[in-house]
Structure formats: C-alpha cells, structure tokens
Scaffold this motif. Structure first.
Motif, short mmCIF file in Angstrom:
data_model
loop_
_atom_site.label_atom_id
_atom_site.label_comp_id
_atom_site.label_asym_id
_atom_site.label_seq_id
_atom_site.Cartn_x
_atom_site.Cartn_y
_atom_site.Cartn_z
N SER A 57 0.84 -1.20 0.00
CA SER A 57 0.00 0.00 0.00
C SER A 57 0.87 1.25 0.00
O SER A 57 2.00 1.24 0.51
N LEU A 58 0.35 2.31 -0.60
CA LEU A 58 1.08 3.59 -0.58
C LEU A 58 1.26 4.11 0.83
O LEU A 58 2.18 4.89 1.10
N ASP A 59 0.41 3.69 1.75
CA ASP A 59 0.49 4.15 3.14
C ASP A 59 1.39 3.26 4.00
O ASP A 59 1.57 3.54 5.19
N ASP A 60 1.95 2.20 3.40
CA ASP A 60 2.86 1.35 4.16
C ASP A 60 4.07 2.16 4.62
O ASP A 60 4.63 2.95 3.85
N MET A 61 4.48 1.94 5.84
CA MET A 61 5.67 2.60 6.38
C MET A 61 6.87 1.71 6.11
O MET A 61 6.91 0.53 6.50
N VAL A 62 7.86 2.24 5.41
CA VAL A 62 8.99 1.46 4.92
C VAL A 62 10.27 1.92 5.61
O VAL A 62 10.54 3.13 5.68
N THR A 63 11.05 0.98 6.07
CA THR A 63 12.31 1.28 6.77
C THR A 63 13.48 1.14 5.81
O THR A 63 13.56 0.15 5.06
N ALA A 64 14.39 2.10 5.83
CA ALA A 64 15.61 2.03 5.02
C ALA A 64 16.56 1.03 5.68
O ALA A 64 17.12 1.29 6.74
N LYS A 65 16.71 -0.13 5.04
CA LYS A 65 17.50 -1.22 5.62
C LYS A 65 18.97 -1.08 5.26
O LYS A 65 19.34 -0.35 4.33
N PRO A 66 19.85 -1.77 5.99
CA PRO A 66 21.28 -1.77 5.65
C PRO A 66 21.50 -2.18 4.20
O PRO A 66 20.84 -3.10 3.69
N GLY A 67 22.39 -1.51 3.51
CA GLY A 67 22.69 -1.81 2.11
C GLY A 67 21.86 -1.02 1.13
O GLY A 67 22.00 -1.21 -0.09
N THR A 118 26.98 6.76 -5.55
CA THR A 118 28.12 7.61 -5.20
C THR A 118 27.67 8.80 -4.36
O THR A 118 26.50 9.16 -4.33
N ASP A 119 28.61 9.43 -3.68
CA ASP A 119 28.28 10.53 -2.77
C ASP A 119 27.74 11.75 -3.50
O ASP A 119 26.96 12.54 -2.93
N ASP A 120 28.16 11.94 -4.78
CA ASP A 120 27.72 13.13 -5.51
C ASP A 120 26.40 12.90 -6.27
O ASP A 120 25.94 13.78 -6.98
N ALA A 121 25.82 11.72 -6.12
CA ALA A 121 24.58 11.43 -6.82
C ALA A 121 23.41 12.14 -6.15
O ALA A 121 23.45 12.44 -4.95
N SER A 122 22.37 12.43 -6.91
CA SER A 122 21.19 13.09 -6.34
C SER A 122 20.53 12.18 -5.32
O SER A 122 20.41 10.97 -5.51
N ASN A 123 20.10 12.77 -4.19
CA ASN A 123 19.49 11.98 -3.13
C ASN A 123 18.54 12.84 -2.31
O ASN A 123 18.46 14.06 -2.50
N ALA A 124 17.84 12.19 -1.38
CA ALA A 124 16.89 12.90 -0.51
C ALA A 124 17.36 12.89 0.95
O ALA A 124 16.58 13.22 1.83
N GLY A 125 18.60 12.51 1.17
CA GLY A 125 19.15 12.52 2.54
C GLY A 125 18.53 11.47 3.45
O GLY A 125 18.46 11.66 4.67
N ILE A 126 18.10 10.35 2.89
CA ILE A 126 17.51 9.29 3.70
C ILE A 126 18.61 8.55 4.45
O ILE A 126 19.67 8.26 3.91
N LYS A 127 18.33 8.24 5.72
CA LYS A 127 19.31 7.58 6.58
C LYS A 127 18.89 6.14 6.88
O LYS A 127 17.71 5.81 6.84
N GLU A 128 19.89 5.32 7.17
CA GLU A 128 19.59 3.93 7.53
C GLU A 128 18.72 3.90 8.78
O GLU A 128 19.01 4.59 9.77
N GLY A 129 17.66 3.13 8.73
CA GLY A 129 16.73 3.04 9.85
C GLY A 129 15.61 4.06 9.79
O GLY A 129 14.65 3.98 10.58
N GLU A 130 15.67 4.99 8.84
CA GLU A 130 14.61 5.99 8.73
C GLU A 130 13.36 5.34 8.15
O GLU A 130 13.42 4.48 7.27
N VAL A 131 12.21 5.77 8.65
CA VAL A 131 10.94 5.19 8.24
C VAL A 131 10.11 6.24 7.51
O VAL A 131 9.84 7.31 8.04
N MET A 132 9.73 5.90 6.28
CA MET A 132 8.91 6.80 5.45
C MET A 132 7.78 5.99 4.81
O MET A 132 7.89 4.78 4.63
N SER A 133 6.73 6.68 4.41
CA SER A 133 5.65 5.99 3.69
C SER A 133 6.13 5.69 2.27
O SER A 133 6.99 6.38 1.72
N LEU A 134 5.56 4.64 1.69
CA LEU A 134 5.91 4.30 0.31
C LEU A 134 5.55 5.46 -0.62
O LEU A 134 6.28 5.73 -1.58
N ARG A 135 4.47 6.15 -0.34
CA ARG A 135 4.07 7.29 -1.15
C ARG A 135 5.16 8.36 -1.16
O ARG A 135 5.56 8.85 -2.22
N ASP A 136 5.67 8.70 0.02
CA ASP A 136 6.71 9.72 0.11
C ASP A 136 7.99 9.27 -0.58
O ASP A 136 8.70 10.08 -1.20
#
Length: 475
Positions: free
Chosen positions: A86-96, A102-120
């Motif tokens: 579901s889009l409302d599922d809360m998803v955890t950024a897992k190790p790996g 690469t460090d210079d690639a575009s990103n959203a600053g997500i951290k390991e262990g951070e929990v966000m909805s699939l929609r976001d």
C-alpha cells in the motif's frame, strides 16, 4: 538537329516532373520543417494509437540515466494496484540501501533506519530524482535490490523491450545498464496509464511527512516542462506537459521522457544524449521536447478519414437476380491522428475481404471483411469493418438450371447411378437363375410321376403266377 531538340525538351519535362514529386509529400506534411535535434536518440510518438511521428536513432542503445526510475516507480505502483503493498505502508531504510550510489549522486538525505511511507518514497524518487529512495523501494517490493532488478528486466521484456538491460534501480552509470528510445517509450507509455504514476510525476512540488529521523522534506520536480522553479529555469515550462522524468550523467548526457496533451492529442517525446550549457542555461533535452511538441500540435490532428457508409468496392454475386455484384460500404468511421494536410486526394483504400464472391440470396449489412486506410506513402491510419449495402435476390430459373446441371455432373450422382445399375443387374441375374432352377425342378417332378405307371405289368404277372400255382395246388 530536330531530334536533339525533341530529346532535350523531353529531358527537361522529366526533370520538371521529378522536381514536382517532393511537393506531393509537402502537401501532406512539410517534413523539411521538422525541428532538428542535437540529441543522440529521439522518438516522438502519438500515445493514443502508437503512431511514430519523428525518430532519430530510436533503436540505438544508449544510457538512460535517471529515466530508469520510470520503470522502478511503475513496478511499485503495479504492486500497489495488485494489493501486494500500500502507498500508506511505512517502509524502513534497511542496511545496504545505498548500494552502488556515489556521494555526488542526487538523493533525498535518507538515513539507515529511517521510516517513510511508500508514497513519500515515490515522490522522492520521481521529483528530485533521489537514487537511494529507489533502492529502499526495491528492497521493500522484492526483498532485495538484485531480485528487484531481475523483475525490472522481466517486466521490460513483457512490454516488448528488445534493446534494454538494467543493472540497478536508479540509472547510476554502468556499461551494462542501457536502453533505447523506443524501449523507454514502451515503458513510459505503460506507466502513464496508471493514475498514481501520472499524479506523482506531474507534481511540481511536494512536502513529505516528518520521519523518525528527519523533519518534512520540500521536494521540487526536476522536470522544467512541469516545474517553473526547477534548477533548469523557467524558459522551458510547457503548459500542456504532464510528465514524465528527467535524467543526467556525464556518460548519458541530458535525458528526458516528456508527455503533453492538447486538443485531444496525447504525445510522448523521448530524448537521450542531449547537449547542455549550464553557463548559458541551455538544456537541449527540454528545448528539443518543446520544439517537437509544437511541431506535432501544429501539424497533426484527429480527423475522420473515412465516413461510415462510404463506398469501398464491390463483391461478385453468383446467381443474383439482375445483379452480378453487390456494393460494399464501411461499417464505421475511421478517425485517425493524421497530418493536417492529408486530404482525400492522398488517401488510398485497401479492402481485405473474407470471400472471393457471394451466393444469392444476399442480405444487406452482411459482414464480409475490412477496409484499411493508407496515405500514398503506405502509412496506415486505421481500419473499419466492411458490409454489403443492398439485398440481392436469387435468380430462381438460373438457380434451378444450375442446380440440375450440377446434379447431373456430380460425381456422387454418377456413382449412385452406377450402383443402382449394378443392383438391378444383380437382381436380374438372380431372378433368371431362380427361374432356371425352377424349370429343372419341375422336370424332375414330372419324370417321378410317370414311373409308377410301368409297375402294373409285373402285378399282372404275379397274378398269373399265382393262378398257375393255385392250379397246381388244386390239382
């Protein structure tokens, strides 16, 4: 000398006629006015009927950069529609989850262990083109990045892609990660059929919910056709655009898949390997898309090229009463996306019939095949079913004459007659034999009746004998 003059005049006329030939195509569409592109690969397509409007190296392999994320988002949206997630599922950024980034690639600053909805996470992937968000999505949908990449390649093949191979979820540079403009069109054309996908990729800006590790994130779409405030400036904003995704790496150059809709026309443009000039704010991926959209909207439209009930030919009728053929008409309108200069003079009809002829009686509105609508250069614009226009009655006298002739000439009738003759012959033979046997039998009976008539003589002799003996006894 006169022969030479005549020859020169003929040659001049031939050259003049050949010079007029290119003007015929110009009457339909002035292809010489097509905007030139500096990109390596370009494809302009009508989304509604799949007609190709313009192409440059559309089947040549190229790096897709972040347009790869279109396929990643599509797989996630399809999993949601199946009910797997579901889009409302809360998803955890897992190790790996930062694998291959690469460090210079575009990103959203997500951290390991951070929990966000699939929609976001999907908004992070599609608007600012966050690479790590794609990996988080992949690990949630398929448990691992590797299994998700295999799913990407499988789904691309299902969509008809023949020149693509994906090794990651986001388009990070890899010599084994490639596609073609045509394959990317096939993927994107499927993606924009899904409402959730088009809603996300058509959003100019979005604010995510706060997470366990970060506050709200304000996201901005990198697509300059959609977002006036993109990093590429306001010059390329296109009011009719509604997607889809940008991409850029040093190896790939500027990449863009864009879609726009105006006046009932729905068009998609794929640009791979375009040039850029940051100093002068010149980005040819957007510039090419704008020019191609303007050209398409200015030169094409949906029009009726063949009206219902229009005559499209005739079909022979056997044994028709006063008619040896029946008129055929189109059973529906043929409405097509076609150049505005295409007129009836350029249209060619091709009937594809199911029958070589019909036998009377024929009823009106009998379906007999289809008619295809082409221009003089062989471009197919559409087709319609074909039916008979009128009733055709049966010519009874001719039918009976034909039936009698066919009856007599029929092999089965000949065989039947031969068998009947054979049966009669056998019957006659049997009867004759039976009669012959009857005569023989009657002859034997007559001879057996005469035999007893010869016996009385011996009886008289016996009597005489007895009388003699009796006489001796008496004596």
């Amino acid at each position: 000398m006169r022969k030479h003059k005549i020859l020169s005049v003929l040659l001049t006329l031939c050259l003049f006629m050949s010079a007029l030939t290119p003007l015929a195509s110009a009457d339909i569409l002035d292809y010489t006015s097509t905007p030139e592109s500096t990109a390596k690969c370009v494809l302009l397509m009508d989304l509604d009927n799949g007609n190709e409007l313009y192409a440059v190296n559309a089947d040549q392999k190229a790096y897709p950069a972040s347009t790869t994320k279109i396929l990643t988002a599509l797989l996630a949206v399809e999993a949601v529609e199946r009910g797997d997630i579901s889009l409302d599922d809360m998803v955890t950024a897992k190790p790996g989850f930062k694998e291959g980034i690469t460090d210079d690639a575009s990103n959203a600053g997500i951290k390991e262990g951070e929990v966000m909805s699939l929609r976001d996470l999907l908004y992070c992937a599609m608007l600012p083109s966050a690479n790590e968000a794609c990996n988080v999505i992949a690990m949630y949908v398929s448990d691992s990045i590797g299994s998700f990449v295999r799913l990407m390649n499988s789904r691309a093949a299902e969509l008809g892609c023949t020149g693509s191979h994906f090794t990651n979820t986001n388009g990070m540079p890899d010599e084994n990660h490639y596609t073609t403009a045509r394959d990317l069109y096939l993927i994107s054309a499927e993606a924009v059929k899904h409402e959730t996908f088009t809603e996300i990729c058509g959003t100019a800006s979005y604010i995510t919910a706060a997470t366990n590790m970060n506050g709200q994130r304000e996201l901005h779409n990198s697509n300059a056709l959609i977002n006036e405030n993109s990093v590429y400036g306001k010059a390329y904003y296109y009011d009719d655009a509604y997607g889809v995704k940008t991409g850029r790496t040093d190896a790939a150059g500027l990449c863009l898949v864009a879609a726009a809709q105006r006046g009932g026309l729905n068009i998609m443009c794929v640009v791979l390997g375009a040039d850029e000039d940051f100093e002068n704010k010149v980005f040819d991926s957007f510039g090419d898309a704008v020019k191609l959209f303007d050209w398409a909207f200015g030169n094409f439209s949906y029009r009726c090229l063949l009206e219902r009930d229009s005559a499209v030919g005739e079909l022979p009728v056997v044994l028709g009463d006063g008619a040896d053929s029946v008129a055929l008409v189109a059973d529906d309108d043929v409405i097509a996306f076609a150049p505005m200069g295409l007129t009836s003079e350029h249209i060619k009809l091709k009937t594809v019939l199911d029958y070589d002829s019909l036998e009377a009686p024929v009823k009106a509105d009998t379906p007999v095949g289809k008619v295809e609508v082409y221009d003089e250069y062989g471009t197919l614009y559409g087709e319609a079913a074909v039916r008979t226009r009128d009733d055709v009655k049966l010519a009874v006298d001719e039918y009976l004459e034909d039936y009698a002739k066919s009856f007599i000439e029929s092999n089965w009738i000949i065989i039947a007659c031969a068998l009947a003759f054979l049966v009669v012959l056998i019957f006659v033979i049997v009867v004759l034999r039976h009669k012959k046997r009857g005569k023989k039998a009657s002859g034997k009976k007559s001879s057996s009746k005469k035999a007893p008539e010869k016996n009385p003589a011996p009886k008289k002799a016996e009597k005489k004998t007895k009388s003699k003996s009796e006489k001796k006894v008496n004596k």
